[in-house]
Motif scaffolding. Structure first.
Motif, PDB file in Angstrom:
ATOM      1  N   GLU A   1       0.864  -1.179   0.000  1.00  0.00           N
ATOM      2  CA  GLU A   1       0.000   0.000   0.000  1.00  0.00           C
ATOM      3  C   GLU A   1       0.898   1.226   0.000  1.00  0.00           C
ATOM      4  O   GLU A   1       2.037   1.179   0.444  1.00  0.00           O
TER       5      GLU A   1
ATOM      6  N   ASP B   1       0.730   5.832   0.254  1.00  0.00           N
ATOM      7  CA  ASP B   1      -0.094   7.014   0.464  1.00  0.00           C
ATOM      8  C   ASP B   1       0.723   8.257   0.156  1.00  0.00           C
ATOM      9  O   ASP B   1       1.943   8.224   0.136  1.00  0.00           O
TER      10      ASP B   1
ATOM     11  N   GLU C   1      -4.731   7.338  -0.584  1.00  0.00           N
ATOM     12  CA  GLU C   1      -4.236   6.016  -0.241  1.00  0.00           C
ATOM     13  C   GLU C   1      -4.393   5.130  -1.478  1.00  0.00           C
ATOM     14  O   GLU C   1      -5.462   5.115  -2.102  1.00  0.00           O
TER      15      GLU C   1
ATOM     16  N   LYS D   1      -5.641  14.120   5.906  1.00  0.00           N
ATOM     17  CA  LYS D   1      -5.118  12.992   6.688  1.00  0.00           C
ATOM     18  C   LYS D   1      -5.924  12.830   7.965  1.00  0.00           C
ATOM     19  O   LYS D   1      -6.186  11.714   8.415  1.00  0.00           O
TER      20      LYS D   1
ATOM     21  N   TYR E   1      -8.975  10.845   7.288  1.00  0.00           N
ATOM     22  CA  TYR E   1      -8.597   9.443   7.170  1.00  0.00           C
ATOM     23  C   TYR E   1      -8.397   8.833   8.558  1.00  0.00           C
ATOM     24  O   TYR E   1      -8.930   7.765   8.857  1.00  0.00           O
TER      25      TYR E   1
END
Length: 82
Positions: A3, A5, A14, A40, A43
């Motif tokens: 992953e 970001d 992301e 952020k 998130y």
């Protein structure tokens, strides 16, 4: 699969890889889906991502190139002040 970001103009993006074999489409290989949040903080607070900016890409590079353009368009369309 990793992953990743990054942030763009305060938006938090992301990128999540998905093995399409698990979805019955092995010919598509690995795809990368963008999940974009207003920040952020959103998130971290488990706020919903911006559905209009969720999209699948064939590579992380493609996602990283395209999402900023989509965010700019989203900002203009929704008259968001940055």
């Amino acid at each position: 699969m990793i992953e990743f970001d990054f942030e763009y103009k305060g938006f938090y993006i992301e990128g999540i890889p998905f093995d399409q074999t698990e979805n019955g489409h092995p010919e598509e290989g690995i795809t990368y889906t963008s999940y974009v949040y207003f920040s952020k903080k959103d998130y971290d607070n488990l706020e919903d991502y911006i559905f209009d900016l969720c999209d699948a890409y064939n590579s992380p590079e493609e996602l990283k190139e395209d999402i900023p353009k989509k965010i700019d368009k989203y900002i203009r369309k929704n008259k968001i002040e940055i």
